[in-house]
Design a protein around this motif. Structure first.
Motif, PDB file in Angstrom:
ATOM      1  N   PHE A  74       0.839  -1.207   0.000  1.00 31.21           N
ATOM      2  CA  PHE A  74       0.000   0.000   0.000  1.00 31.21           C
ATOM      3  C   PHE A  74       0.873   1.256   0.000  1.00 31.21           C
ATOM      4  CE2 PHE A  74      -3.134  -3.060   1.539  1.00 31.21           C
ATOM      5  CZ  PHE A  74      -4.280  -2.656   0.859  1.00 31.21           C
ATOM      6  N   PHE A  75       1.980   1.217   0.736  1.00 32.52           N
ATOM      7  CA  PHE A  75       2.885   2.357   0.820  1.00 32.52           C
ATOM      8  C   PHE A  75       3.428   2.720  -0.568  1.00 32.52           C
ATOM      9  CE2 PHE A  75       7.195   4.064   1.391  1.00 32.52           C
ATOM     10  CZ  PHE A  75       6.970   5.106   2.272  1.00 32.52           C
ATOM     11  N   LEU A  76       3.705   1.683  -1.371  1.00 36.26           N
ATOM     12  CA  LEU A  76       4.253   1.916  -2.708  1.00 36.26           C
ATOM     13  C   LEU A  76       3.175   2.228  -3.735  1.00 36.26           C
ATOM     14  CD1 LEU A  76       6.911  -0.969  -2.843  1.00 36.26           C
ATOM     15  CD2 LEU A  76       7.306   1.459  -2.398  1.00 36.26           C
ATOM     16  N   GLY A  77       1.897   2.103  -3.347  1.00 31.70           N
ATOM     17  CA  GLY A  77       0.811   2.390  -4.272  1.00 31.70           C
ATOM     18  C   GLY A  77       0.663   1.369  -5.377  1.00 31.70           C
ATOM     19  N   ILE A  78       1.021   0.130  -5.080  1.00 32.46           N
ATOM     20  CA  ILE A  78       0.920  -0.938  -6.081  1.00 32.46           C
ATOM     21  C   ILE A  78      -0.548  -1.241  -6.348  1.00 32.46           C
ATOM     22  CG2 ILE A  78       1.392  -3.397  -6.469  1.00 32.46           C
ATOM     23  CD1 ILE A  78       4.006  -3.031  -5.021  1.00 32.46           C
ATOM     24  N   SER A  79      -0.867  -1.567  -7.582  1.00 31.91           N
ATOM     25  CA  SER A  79      -2.250  -1.804  -7.982  1.00 31.91           C
ATOM     26  C   SER A  79      -2.835  -2.981  -7.225  1.00 31.91           C
ATOM     27  CB  SER A  79      -2.328  -2.082  -9.483  1.00 31.91           C
ATOM     28  OG  SER A  79      -1.667  -3.289  -9.803  1.00 31.91           O
ATOM     29  N   SER A  80      -4.164  -3.030  -7.161  1.00 31.32           N
ATOM     30  CA  SER A  80      -4.849  -4.103  -6.427  1.00 31.32           C
ATOM     31  C   SER A  80      -4.553  -5.460  -7.035  1.00 31.32           C
ATOM     32  CB  SER A  80      -6.359  -3.844  -6.418  1.00 31.32           C
ATOM     33  OG  SER A  80      -6.869  -3.800  -7.734  1.00 31.32           O
ATOM     34  N   GLU A  81      -4.370  -5.522  -8.375  1.00 28.43           N
ATOM     35  CA  GLU A  81      -4.057  -6.793  -9.027  1.00 28.43           C
ATOM     36  C   GLU A  81      -2.702  -7.322  -8.558  1.00 28.43           C
ATOM     37  OE1 GLU A  81      -5.056  -4.095 -10.610  1.00 28.43           O
ATOM     38  OE2 GLU A  81      -7.072  -4.670 -11.276  1.00 28.43           O
ATOM     39  N   GLY A 135      15.457  -5.481   2.183  1.00 28.66           N
ATOM     40  CA  GLY A 135      14.313  -5.431   1.283  1.00 28.66           C
ATOM     41  C   GLY A 135      13.390  -4.264   1.591  1.00 28.66           C
ATOM     42  N   PHE A 136      13.145  -4.009   2.876  1.00 29.95           N
ATOM     43  CA  PHE A 136      12.298  -2.864   3.246  1.00 29.95           C
ATOM     44  C   PHE A 136      12.976  -1.537   2.888  1.00 29.95           C
ATOM     45  CE2 PHE A 136      10.137  -5.776   6.394  1.00 29.95           C
ATOM     46  CZ  PHE A 136       8.877  -5.640   5.847  1.00 29.95           C
ATOM     47  N   LEU A 137      14.255  -1.439   3.198  1.00 32.92           N
ATOM     48  CA  LEU A 137      14.950  -0.171   2.968  1.00 32.92           C
ATOM     49  C   LEU A 137      15.094   0.145   1.478  1.00 32.92           C
ATOM     50  CD1 LEU A 137      17.726  -0.460   5.711  1.00 32.92           C
ATOM     51  CD2 LEU A 137      15.638   0.924   5.784  1.00 32.92           C
ATOM     52  N   THR A 138      15.286  -0.903   0.672  1.00 33.68           N
ATOM     53  CA  THR A 138      15.385  -0.687  -0.780  1.00 33.68           C
ATOM     54  C   THR A 138      14.033  -0.805  -1.470  1.00 33.68           C
ATOM     55  OG1 THR A 138      15.862  -3.044  -1.156  1.00 33.68           O
ATOM     56  CG2 THR A 138      17.753  -1.564  -0.814  1.00 33.68           C
ATOM     57  N   GLN A 139      13.011  -1.196  -0.685  1.00 38.22           N
ATOM     58  CA  GLN A 139      11.652  -1.358  -1.201  1.00 38.22           C
ATOM     59  C   GLN A 139      11.623  -2.340  -2.371  1.00 38.22           C
ATOM     60  OE1 GLN A 139      10.005   2.587  -1.908  1.00 38.22           O
ATOM     61  NE2 GLN A 139      10.752   3.326   0.083  1.00 38.22           N
ATOM     62  N   PHE A 201       3.322   1.019   9.084  1.00 41.63           N
ATOM     63  CA  PHE A 201       3.425   2.007   8.012  1.00 41.63           C
ATOM     64  C   PHE A 201       2.469   3.179   8.242  1.00 41.63           C
ATOM     65  CE2 PHE A 201       5.705  -1.324   5.889  1.00 41.63           C
ATOM     66  CZ  PHE A 201       6.585  -0.661   5.053  1.00 41.63           C
ATOM     67  N   GLN A 202       1.319   2.878   8.872  1.00 37.77           N
ATOM     68  CA  GLN A 202       0.380   3.963   9.143  1.00 37.77           C
ATOM     69  C   GLN A 202       0.917   4.908  10.215  1.00 37.77           C
ATOM     70  OE1 GLN A 202      -3.681   2.629   9.783  1.00 37.77           O
ATOM     71  NE2 GLN A 202      -3.314   0.763   8.611  1.00 37.77           N
ATOM     72  N   VAL A 203       1.529   4.360  11.250  1.00 36.26           N
ATOM     73  CA  VAL A 203       2.024   5.189  12.352  1.00 36.26           C
ATOM     74  C   VAL A 203       3.322   5.895  11.968  1.00 36.26           C
ATOM     75  CG1 VAL A 203       2.896   5.140  14.722  1.00 36.26           C
ATOM     76  CG2 VAL A 203       0.908   3.756  14.083  1.00 36.26           C
ATOM     77  N   ALA A 204       4.239   5.179  11.313  1.00 34.48           N
ATOM     78  CA  ALA A 204       5.547   5.763  10.987  1.00 34.48           C
ATOM     79  C   ALA A 204       5.504   6.669   9.770  1.00 34.48           C
ATOM     80  CB  ALA A 204       6.563   4.636  10.769  1.00 34.48           C
ATOM     81  N   GLY A 205       4.454   6.550   8.963  1.00 35.30           N
ATOM     82  CA  GLY A 205       4.334   7.427   7.794  1.00 35.30           C
ATOM     83  C   GLY A 205       5.451   7.199   6.800  1.00 35.30           C
ATOM     84  N   THR A 206       6.148   8.252   6.431  1.00 38.06           N
ATOM     85  CA  THR A 206       7.222   8.138   5.432  1.00 38.06           C
ATOM     86  C   THR A 206       8.399   7.323   5.946  1.00 38.06           C
ATOM     87  OG1 THR A 206       8.148  10.246   6.202  1.00 38.06           O
ATOM     88  CG2 THR A 206       6.598  10.327   4.353  1.00 38.06           C
ATOM     89  N   GLY A 208       8.026   4.511   7.340  1.00 36.36           N
ATOM     90  CA  GLY A 208       7.508   3.154   7.452  1.00 36.36           C
ATOM     91  C   GLY A 208       8.512   2.063   7.128  1.00 36.36           C
ATOM     92  N   PRO A 209       9.215   2.130   5.969  1.00 35.57           N
ATOM     93  CA  PRO A 209      10.192   1.081   5.659  1.00 35.57           C
ATOM     94  C   PRO A 209      11.280   0.954   6.720  1.00 35.57           C
ATOM     95  CG  PRO A 209       9.690   2.354   3.699  1.00 35.57           C
ATOM     96  CD  PRO A 209       9.044   3.071   4.844  1.00 35.57           C
ATOM     97  N   GLU A 210      11.775   2.095   7.210  1.00 32.29           N
ATOM     98  CA  GLU A 210      12.809   2.045   8.244  1.00 32.29           C
ATOM     99  C   GLU A 210      12.262   1.436   9.543  1.00 32.29           C
ATOM    100  OE1 GLU A 210      13.925   5.041   5.245  1.00 32.29           O
ATOM    101  OE2 GLU A 210      12.084   4.596   6.358  1.00 32.29           O
ATOM    102  N   ALA A 211      11.026   1.813   9.903  1.00 35.64           N
ATOM    103  CA  ALA A 211      10.434   1.269  11.127  1.00 35.64           C
ATOM    104  C   ALA A 211      10.222  -0.238  11.015  1.00 35.64           C
ATOM    105  CB  ALA A 211       9.103   1.968  11.407  1.00 35.64           C
ATOM    106  N   ALA A 212       9.758  -0.698   9.856  1.00 32.24           N
ATOM    107  CA  ALA A 212       9.555  -2.133   9.656  1.00 32.24           C
ATOM    108  C   ALA A 212      10.889  -2.879   9.720  1.00 32.24           C
ATOM    109  CB  ALA A 212       8.869  -2.382   8.316  1.00 32.24           C
ATOM    110  N   ALA A 213      11.912  -2.341   9.068  1.00 31.73           N
ATOM    111  CA  ALA A 213      13.228  -2.985   9.067  1.00 31.73           C
ATOM    112  C   ALA A 213      13.786  -3.093  10.482  1.00 31.73           C
ATOM    113  CB  ALA A 213      14.185  -2.204   8.165  1.00 31.73           C
ATOM    114  N   ALA A 214      13.707  -1.988  11.224  1.00 35.48           N
ATOM    115  CA  ALA A 214      14.240  -1.996  12.590  1.00 35.48           C
ATOM    116  C   ALA A 214      13.463  -2.956  13.483  1.00 35.48           C
ATOM    117  CB  ALA A 214      14.198  -0.580  13.162  1.00 35.48           C
ATOM    118  N   SER A 215      12.157  -3.027  13.300  1.00 32.89           N
ATOM    119  CA  SER A 215      11.315  -3.874  14.147  1.00 32.89           C
ATOM    120  C   SER A 215      11.667  -5.345  14.000  1.00 32.89           C
ATOM    121  CB  SER A 215       9.844  -3.650  13.817  1.00 32.89           C
ATOM    122  OG  SER A 215       9.440  -2.324  14.113  1.00 32.89           O
TER     123      SER A 215
END
Length: 665
Positions: A74-81, A135-139, A201-206, A208-215
Motif C-alpha cells: 500500500f505504501f508503494l501504491g501498487i495496484s490491487s491486481e 528489502g524494506f529499505l530498498t523497497q 506504516f500507518q504510524v511511521a508514515g514516510t 515506514g520502511p525504516e520502522a519495519a526494518a528496525a522492528s
C-alpha cells in the motif's frame, strides 16, 4: 432382585465395578525443578519461561514481517491486481519449506541438544531479518519474498523442537498447562503481530520502511538473546543418522506418526484444527466487510473479529489445565469439537446474509441487531478450539517415545501444511465455483467439523469414553487431590492400591492421576453389553476368582505383569469388594502375588468422603435407588510416598491406606 455379590473378587482385590482409564503409553522424562501447582507458576521458572518467550517472539515477528510486507504494498501504491498476486504468493512461499524440509528438520531436532538448536535457529532469524531489512529499505519485493521463504525454512527447523522440548522439561501433570500457555502465547502473539505489522506504516508514515526494518531485526535479536538463557535439554536420539533425501524421509516420518492409533488420530485432529482455522480466518476480512458492515478498506472490524477468535483460543487453552485437573484429559477433545460446530452453526444462523448497514465502527456493529451474538460465536469458536487442540498436543507428547517425538512433530507439520493448503484452495473453490456465501462456508464447515469429529471418535472411542468419565466425575463430585503429583512416579512401572468405597472409585482415581492407569475388574461386569466397549477401549483387565475361572485369573496376572514390565501403572483395590460398613476390609494376598513376580514400587492411596456419597453401600438398596443424598459431595484422593515392592506386604499396605484415610470414610 439381583444380589450385591458378585462384588467378591479374587485375591488381587479386584473391583468388579471399577471403570478404567486410558492405557499406559510412553511417558515424558522428568524435567528439572519443582512441580508447580498452577500453570502460571511455570512462567517464573527458567526451565519454561525463556522457551515460552522465544516461541512467542518468533510467532510475533513472523506476523509483523508478513503484515509489514502488505503494508509496504500500500505504501508503494501498487495496484490491487499486483497486491492480490503478492498476498497469495506470500503464504505459499512461507509454507513451501514445511513440505521440503520438515523431515530433515525432525531428524536434526532429534539428534541435537535442543537448546543449542534453538540458539542456531534464532541466529538464523537474525540473518534472515537482516536480509528482510534490506528489502524494506530498498523497497525491493523480490528480496522480501526471498527472505519470507527463508523465514519459512527457519520456522520449519524450529517447529519440531517447539513441542518436543516440553515433555523433557515438564512433568506429566504439567503438560496440559504448559501446552495451554504455549497455545495462548502463540495465538496472542499472532494477533498482536498482525496488528503491529499492519500499523507500522500507518504510524511511521514516510519512515515506514525504516520502522519495519528496525522492528523485525530487533525482535530477532531479542529472541536469540533470550534463547541463550534456556537450560540445556538433551537430544532425544543423539545417535540418529540424519538422512538428507527429503522425499523418502518424509514418507518414513509420516509412517512414524501412524504407529499408535490414538497418536495417529490426535495428529489428524491437530491438522483438522489448522484446516478449520485456515478456512475461518481466511474469510474474516471479506466477512467483516460484507456481513459485519465494516467500512470499505477499513480493517478495524476484521481485526476485532480476529481478536475475538484469538482471545477465545487463549482462554480455552488456559482453561484446559483447570478442567482436566492437571491430567492429559482427552475427554475435552469431543467437547471442544462439538462446541466449535455449535458456535459455527450459530454464527451462520445469527447472520446468513449481508449486513443491514455498512460503514460501521466496532461499537456500532455491537449495537446493531445480532452484533453481540456474532461476537460471542467468534469467541466461542476460539474457546472450544483451545479445548480441542491443547489435549491433543499433550496426548501426542505423552504417548510418543522421547526418541521419536521430534520426528513425529515434523510429520505432523508436513500434514498440517497439506491441510492448510487444502483449506485455502477449497475455501476459494466453493465460493468461486459453487457461488457459496461466506456464512454458507461457515455452515458447511460446522457440518464437516462434526462429521470429522464423529469419524475420529468412532475409530478411537477412548475420546468419548474419557469425555463421559470427565463429565460424570465433575458433575457428581467436588474433588480435591493431595500428594498424587508428588508421589505417583512420572514414568516407569508402579502399582496403586486404594480402599474401595463406591462404584465410582476407579473413575475418581482416573481423574486424579496424571498418568494413564489400567484398572482390574470382575469379568462379569467387564462383559456387560453396552458397557463392554467402554471397558475394552480403556483396556481394563478382567479377572475371575480361581475357583470360578483359573485360566482367566492367570491371564489377568499375566496382563498385570506385562503392563508393569512395559512401564505402566496398574491400580487394584486389595479389599476385593465394596465396603459394606464404611470400614476398610483386610487386604488380600493378591497384591503380594503381583509383587513377588515383579517388585515395583507401590503407591498407597485413600479415598475420603466417598462413604456418604452416592453409589456407596451406606443405605439400603431401596434408599440407594432414590435421589442421591449427597449430590456434589466433597471427595478427596490422598496419596502417600511409594513403598518398595520388595518389602511391601498386604498388611503394611493396608495400614498405610488406613492411616491416609483417617476417620473420614
Amino acid at each position: 432382585m439381583a444380589q450385591d455379590k458378585p462384588n467378591e473378587s479374587p485375591a488381587t482385590g479386584t473391583p468388579p465395578d471399577s471403570a478404567a482409564a486410558i492405557p499406559a503409553g510412553a511417558q515424558p522424562v522428568q524435567g528439572p525443578g519443582p512441580v508447580t501447582h498452577s500453570q502460571f507458576g511455570l512462567l517464573r521458572q527458567r526451565r519454561f519461561l525463556p522457551y515460552f518467550t522465544v516461541q512467542a517472539l518468533g510467532a510475533f515477528n513472523d506476523n509483523v514481517y508478513r503484515q509489514a510486507i502488505i503494508g509496504l504494498l500500500f505504501f508503494l501504491g501498487i495496484s490491487s491486481e499486483e497486491r492480490t498476486l503478492y498476498t497469495n504468493l506470500a503464504p505459499a512461499l512461507f509454507i513451501l519449506p514445511y513440505f521440503l524440509f520438515s523431515a530433515i528438520a525432525g531428524q536434526i531436532a532429534e539428534r541435537m541438544e535442543k537448546q543449542r538448536l534453538i540458539v542456531i535457529t534464532t541466529a538464523m532469524e537474525i540473518a534472515i531479518m537482516s536480509l528482510a531489512a534490506i528489502g524494506f529499505l530498498t523497497q525491493n519485493m523480490t528480496v522480501l519474498l526471498v527472505a519470507l521463504f527463508c523465514t519459512g525454512v527457519q520456522s520449519t527447523l524450529f517447529g519440531p523442537v517447539k513441542y518436543s522440548i516440553l515433555p523433557a522439561v515438564l512433568k506429566p501433570e504439567e503438560l496440559t498447562g504448559g501446552n495451554g500457555l504455549v497455545e495462548m502465547g502463540t495465538s496472542i502473539s499472532i494477533l498482536v503481530g498482525m496488528i503491529y505489522g499492519g500499523l507500522v506504516f500507518q504510524v511511521a508514515g514516510t519512515w515506514g520502511p525504516e520502522a519495519a526494518a528496525a522492528s523485525v531485526v530487533a525482535l530477532a535479536v531479542a529472541g536469540n538473546l533470550v534463547a541463550r538463557t534456556i537450560p540445556r535439554v538433551d537430544a532425544g536420539a543423539p545417535e540418529l543418522k540424519v538422512r538428507w533425501n527429503p522425499i523418502p524421509e518424509s514418507w518414513a516420518i509420516w509412517k512414524l506418526t501412524r504407529r499408535q492409533l490414538a497418536v495417529r488420530n490426535a495428529i489428524l485432529g491437530v491438522s483438522w484444527f489448522w484446516f478449520v482455522g485456515t478456512v475461518l480466518t481466511a474469510q474474516l476480512p471479506t466477512y467483516a466487510e460484507i456481513n459485519l458492515g465494516a467500512p470499505e478498506r477499513s480493517t478495524s472490524l476484521y481485526i476485532f473479529a480476529l481478536a475475538l477468535f484469538s482471545v477465545g483460543v487463549g482462554i480455552g487453552s488456559l482453561l484446559c489445565e483447570k478442567l482436566s485437573m492437571r491430567t492429559v484429559e482427552i475427554g475435552l477433545v469431543p467437547l471442544g469439537a462439538f462446541g466449535m460446530s455449535a458456535c459455527m452453526l450459530d454464527l451462520y444462523l445469527a447472520r446468513s446474509g449481508a449486513a443491514p448497514a455498512t460503514g460501521l465502527a466496532i461499537a456500532e456493529f455491537l449495537a446493531a441487531h445480532g452484533g453481540w451474538r456474532i461476537a460471542a460465536d467468534l469467541t466461542g469458536i476460539g474457546f472450544f478450539a483451545g479445548l480441542f487442540i491443547v489435549p491433543l498436543f499433550a496426548l501426542i507428547q505423552s504417548r510418543t517415545p522421547r526418541g521419536e517425538l521430534s520426528r513425529v512433530i515434523a510429520g505432523l507439520n508436513i500434514q498440517n501444511a497439506a491441510f492448510i493448503v487444502a483449506a485455502a484452495v477449497l475455501g476459494v473453490a466453493v465460493q468461486r465455483l459453487l457461488g457459496w456465501s461466506i456464512p454458507q462456508v461457515f455452515l458447511a464447515l460446522a457440518i464437516a467439523n462434526a462429521v470429522v469429529a464423529i469419524y475420529i471418535f468412532t475409530i478411537v472411542p477412548e475420546f468419548l469414553m474419557r469425555l463421559l468419565s470427565w463429565m460424570l466425575v465433575r458433575a457428581l463430585y467436588r474433588l480435591r487431590v493431595h500428594g498424587v503429583e508428588e508421589y505417583v512416579p512420572d514414568e516407569g512401572p508402579g502399582l496403586i492400591v486404594c480402599n474401595h468405597v463406591s462404584y465410582m472409585d476407579a473413575l475418581i482415581l482416573a481423574a486424579s492421576v496424571p498418568r494413564p492407569v489400567r484398572f482390574v475388574m470382575y469379568h462379569r461386569i467387564f462383559e456387560i453389553p453396552v458397557l463392554r466397549w467402554i471397558f475394552r477401549t480403556a483396556k481394563a483387565i478382567p479377572i475371575a476368582p480361581e475357583k470360578e475361572d483359573p485360566a482367566l485369573m492367570q491371564r489377568a496376572f499375566d496382563e498385570i505383569d506385562r503392563t508393569l514390565a512395559d512401564g505402566g501403572l496398574v491400580a487394584i483395590f486389595p479389599e476385593g469388594r465394596l465396603t459394606a460398613d464404611g470400614d476398610i476390609a483386610p487386604f488380600r494376598a493378591g497384591v503380594e502375588r503381583i509383587l513377588a513376580r515383579r517388585p515395583v514400587q507401590v503407591v498407597p492411596m485413600a479415598l475420603r468422603g466417598m462413604w456418604a456419597s452416592m453409589w456407596s453401600r451406606k443405605d439400603s438398596r431401596m434408599r440407594r435407588a432414590r435421589l442421591p443424598r449427597r449430590f456434589r459431595a466433597h471427595v478427596e484422593v490422598v496419596a502417600a510416598a511409594p513403598v518398595d515392592g520388595t518389602s511391601a506386604s498386604a498388611a503394611n499396605l493396608e495400614a498405610r491406606v488406613r492411616e491416609l484415610r483417617g476417620d473420614r470414610a
